[in-house]
Design an enzyme around this catalytic site. Structure first.
Site, PDB file in Angstrom:
ATOM      1  CB  ALA A 138      -2.074   2.578   6.949  1.00  0.00           C
ATOM      2  N   PRO A 140      -1.599  -3.505   8.735  1.00  0.00           N
ATOM      3  CG  PRO A 140      -0.935  -5.715   8.283  1.00  0.00           C
ATOM      4  CD  PRO A 140      -2.158  -4.823   8.321  1.00  0.00           C
ATOM      5  N   GLY A 141       0.258  -2.659   6.820  1.00  0.00           N
ATOM      6  CA  GLY A 141       1.129  -1.989   5.865  1.00  0.00           C
ATOM      7  C   GLY A 141       1.165  -2.566   4.468  1.00  0.00           C
ATOM      8  N   GLY A 142       0.350  -3.579   4.181  1.00  0.00           N
ATOM      9  CA  GLY A 142       0.377  -4.164   2.841  1.00  0.00           C
ATOM     10  C   GLY A 142       0.057  -3.153   1.759  1.00  0.00           C
ATOM     11  CD  GLU A 161      -4.170   1.147  12.699  1.00  0.00           C
ATOM     12  OE1 GLU A 161      -5.034   0.971  13.594  1.00  0.00           O
ATOM     13  OE2 GLU A 161      -4.358   0.887  11.498  1.00  0.00           O
ATOM     14  CB  CYS A 258     -11.524  -7.749   4.556  1.00  0.00           C
ATOM     15  SG  CYS A 258     -11.393  -7.369   6.316  1.00  0.00           S
TER      16      CYS A 258
END
Length: 490
Positions: A138, A140-142, A161, A258
């Site tokens: 997860a 950094p939290g976006g 995380e 990504c």
């Protein structure tokens, strides 16, 4: 320069024309985008004039008037156009100094790459209000904060995380977002898989070779290797197995990376289908605009979506969605196992009546909340998921949950910095000190601030009406209580 073997593969897989277009796009500037906080910018509901009712903004794109009103309160940002697949997303015409924007520190928006905001769109046909969502990998939290806005006060997001340092950043961003409906855990996915069939949605933003970040993060090019691609693929397979165990029947699985290569994208789905078989079924189709530039596809029952920087306005991104087949005998969540061997020593204790009364006056909806003590800190949990939070806290390494209220001294609450960001904070509980831009930045740097704006005692510190933290005035001196770990260094 782009890695040579990467370029060769892209030209082979996409063809000379498409491959060159992708490689050229990776040497262009990245778009800058933010996702607005619906509750802190007035976008939590919209009015449907045709039926005269209020509906959650997650059900559709906010009205232009609502957006104009919201963006007008964020003067340090220059808005260009909305992100078409994200109801709260906006492209910026230029990159500002986020560090010097008090609205950024107040959690009024999250700086989030536009392609990654697409995961919210994948849930447009899934009932999210009150849902339980597991966000694996997860930090950094976006995406975590996006899910938190979708599920609301009656829902729950568990954000895990594995890296403790990254988990600390994740927890900071969860605090700043201030929804009070999120648990942050740190550890391997296996214990989360042991929470069998507990979650309505499981999102795997898998660790990957990061090819989609070659434009945004130049250093990632030097770190890329074909061996790393293979290692990431193996790790993704392990995580998907645990994710599938944690997902209830009828629930939705989102898989994303990504990166561009097939081994980590479609290949991961194919390998999963080899062992999951007909347990995987298609999800409801989501609408995709023809001008969005997204390349849609299918891998068995999985619907897939590819973002190429030369086609869509965002970084490289791959997402897929499917559901776990419902069975006639059970299509609901399971309860966590009762086996005592699964339990950790409970660190949660109920607060006494006096402490509960003191905590209740700090929130706007105390009847919806349950207050507990963990070590020497009082926490607030929304009642709809309080039992789930308690049970998870006994089984998982939790580093943050709900909202940290603060510590009690002589029956009075000394507020935790996280309470300032909480969307359910009752501002009538204490005086509010509204600071101008110069004094607000001094506060965020943990420097001395002028006492004129403060009442004697504890104050909520605000800039542009948005809370930043707490400070205590004692005579002509103001104790700056902004967390040292969050202060502006420059």
């Amino acid at each position: 320069m782009l890695p040579e073997r990467f370029v060769q593969r892209v030209l082979r897989d996409l063809g000379a024309s498409e491959g060159r277009a992708l490689c050229e796009a990776l040497d262009t500037p990245s778009p800058v985008a933010v996702r607005l906080h619906p509750d802190k910018t007035g976008l939590s509901v919209r009015t449907d004039a045709t039926v005269g009712t209020e509906t959650p903004v997650a059900a559709g794109i906010p009205t232009p008037d609502a957006f104009c009103g919201a963006v007008a309160t964020l003067p340090d940002l220059t808005f260009d156009r909305s992100v078409p697949w994200s109801p709260w997303g906006w492209y910026l015409a230029q990159r500002p100094s986020f560090t010097l924007d008090t609205d950024f520190h107040a959690g009024a928006y999250y700086v989030q790459e536009p392609s990654s905001q697409f995961v919210g769109h994948l849930l447009q046909n899934v009932p999210t209000a009150g849902a339980r969502i597991l966000d694996l990998c997860a930090a950094p939290g976006g995406k975590t904060t996006l899910y938190a806005s979708l599920v609301g006060a009656d829902g729950l997001v568990v954000a895990n995380e594995i890296d403790r340092r990254r988990a600390a950043v994740l927890a900071d961003n969860v605090r700043k977002w201030g929804m009070g409906n999120t648990i942050v855990t740190v550890g391997e996915p296996r214990p989360l898989g042991d929470c069998k069939a507990f979650f309505d949605v499981v999102a795997v933003d898998a660790p990957c070779s990061g090819e989609g970040m070659f434009r945004k993060d130049i250093d990632s090019r030097a770190e890329w290797s074909e061996n790393n691609v293979h290692q990431c693929a193996r790790r993704q397979d392990e995580i998907l197995r645990e994710a599938w165990r944690a997902l209830r029947v009828g629930g939705t699985l989102i898989y994303s990376t990504c990166t561009f290569n097939r081994e980590e994208d479609e290949g991961s789905l194919e390998r999963m289908l080899a062992w999951a078989g007909d347990e995987v079924v298609s999800s409801n189709e989501v609408a995709i605009g023809e001008d969005w530039g997204i390349v849609c596809g299918e891998v068995g029952p999985f619907r897939t979506y590819r973002f190429y920087p030369h086609r869509a306005c965002g970084e490289g991104f791959f997402a897929a969605v499917a559901r776990k087949a419902e069975r006639m005998d059970n299509a609901s969540r399971s309860r966590l196992p009762k086996s005592q061997s699964k339990l950790r020593r409970s660190v949660v204790a109920p607060v006494d009546r006096a402490a509960g009364v003191e905590a209740a006056r700090w929130v706007t909806e105390p009847d919806r909340m349950e207050f507990v003590s963990i070590a020497d800190t009082v926490y607030g949990w929304y009642g709809a998921q309080a039992e789930a939070v308690r049970m998870l806290s006994e089984r998982l390494p939790v580093i943050y949950s709900g909202v940290a209220m603060g510590q009690l001294f002589k029956g009075r609450l000394k507020p935790d910095p996280a309470l300032a960001f909480f969307t359910g904070l009752n501002r009538a509980a204490l005086p509010v000190a509204e600071l101008d831009a110069e004094q607000a930045l001094r506060y965020l740097r943990r420097q001395d601030v002028a006492a004129d704006a403060f009442a004697e005692g504890m104050n909520l510190v605000c800039a542009r009406g948005r809370a930043l933290g707490f400070a205590k005035r004692i005579g002509i001196r103001v104790n700056n209580l902004y967390p040292n770990s969050l202060r502006i260094l420059n």
